[in-house]
Scaffold this active site. Structure first.
Site, mmCIF file in Angstrom:
data_model
loop_
_atom_site.group_PDB
_atom_site.id
_atom_site.type_symbol
_atom_site.label_atom_id
_atom_site.label_comp_id
_atom_site.label_asym_id
_atom_site.label_seq_id
_atom_site.Cartn_x
_atom_site.Cartn_y
_atom_site.Cartn_z
ATOM 1 N N SER A 37 0.830 -1.201 0.000
ATOM 2 C CA SER A 37 0.000 0.000 0.000
ATOM 3 C C SER A 37 0.871 1.260 0.000
ATOM 4 O O SER A 37 1.680 1.446 -0.906
ATOM 5 C CB SER A 37 -0.964 -0.044 1.190
ATOM 6 O OG SER A 37 -2.012 0.871 1.030
ATOM 7 N N ASP A 150 -5.802 -3.477 -2.467
ATOM 8 C CA ASP A 150 -4.739 -3.177 -1.504
ATOM 9 C C ASP A 150 -4.126 -4.448 -0.907
ATOM 10 O O ASP A 150 -4.830 -5.339 -0.431
ATOM 11 C CB ASP A 150 -5.336 -2.317 -0.394
ATOM 12 C CG ASP A 150 -4.301 -1.667 0.489
ATOM 13 O OD1 ASP A 150 -3.558 -2.400 1.171
ATOM 14 O OD2 ASP A 150 -4.235 -0.422 0.510
#
Length: 251
Positions: A37, A150
């Site tokens: 991320s 993510d």
């Protein structure tokens, strides 16, 4: 082989910049970067050799609106293409993993198979976008017929990936979300708490594998507060400086 692992944590990831700044001041040679991320975003800048001052300047005025365009709700409320554009602006359009100064691996989640995907091939910017596409907030990203979100869903602190890639010494930066210890007041808060619990247990198991674990104390700063960039970068510097003797001994 020294590996640097940068965990996910939204705005808190700006602390990674401070950690990297200290490591660079110490003249440490990083052989591998693994990020999830926001850790993938900052990690890509470091792997590309972008100067710390340039990274700090870029994050100094960034907002959530800069990271995504609102879209009709279809698997997400915003299109994360702006993340891809931001990465390309920093490292160059069309740059690939093979062209980086430091090898980089980033983590994403295959939402169809429910599996971790380690991205380390092809164009860099789309892979970073996929790794940072927070579910529901951002629409998923399709790469090579794989629907990705993510990486924090499956591996928010990918120490194991660094070790599997050959790292014999690992410095990991964990951006841990403290639990509020109170009942949620709405569905969004409940979702956040559940996501936090999921990440907490996954990170605790992987954190044990790191030789040095850096855990900034965010002192009540929200993980959504991008305006606190100076404080967050300083917190990263502080936690790295506190363990600099151990870091020196490690390398």
């Amino acid at each position: 082989m020294l590996g640097l692992v940068l965990g996910g944590g939204a705005a808190w990831g700006l602390a990674h910049v401070g950690v990297v700044e200290v490591l660079r001041e110490e003249g440490l040679s990083i052989d591998l970067i693994v990020g999830t991320s926001v850790g993938a975003i900052i990690g890509s800048f470091v792997a590309a050799g972008i100067e710390t001052d340039a990274i700090k300047e870029m994050v100094s005025d960034i907002t959530w609106a800069d990271l995504g365009r609102l879209t009709m709700p279809h698997l997400g409320f915003a299109d994360s293409s702006e993340i891809e554009a931001m990465v390309e602006e920093m490292i160059g359009k069309g740059r690939t993993f093979d062209e980086l100064e430091i090898p980089l691996k980033v983590i994403a989640t295959d939402v169809i198979r429910g599996e971790q995907v380690v991205l380390d091939w092809g164009p860099l910017a789309p892979a970073i976008r996929a790794s940072a596409s927070i579910p529901v907030l951002f629409t998923p990203v399709e790469l090579e017929d794989i629907l990705l979100v993510d990486g924090g869903v499956v591996n928010n602190l990918p120490v194991d990936v660094a070790i599997d890639a050959g790292a014999t010494k690992v410095i990991a930066v964990e951006l841990a979300h403290p639990l509020p210890h109170e009942a949620p007041g709405n569905p969004a808060e409940l979702g956040f708490i559940c996501y936090t619990i999921m990440q907490k247990y996954g990170m605790s198991l992987r954190a044990e594998e790191a030789d040095i674990l850096l855990q900034p104390d965010f002192k009540g700063i929200s993980s959504l507060d991008l305006s606190a960039h100076e404080e967050l970068i300083q917190l990263g510097r502080d936690v790295a400086t506190e363990q600099i003797a151990a870091i020196r001994n490690l390398v």
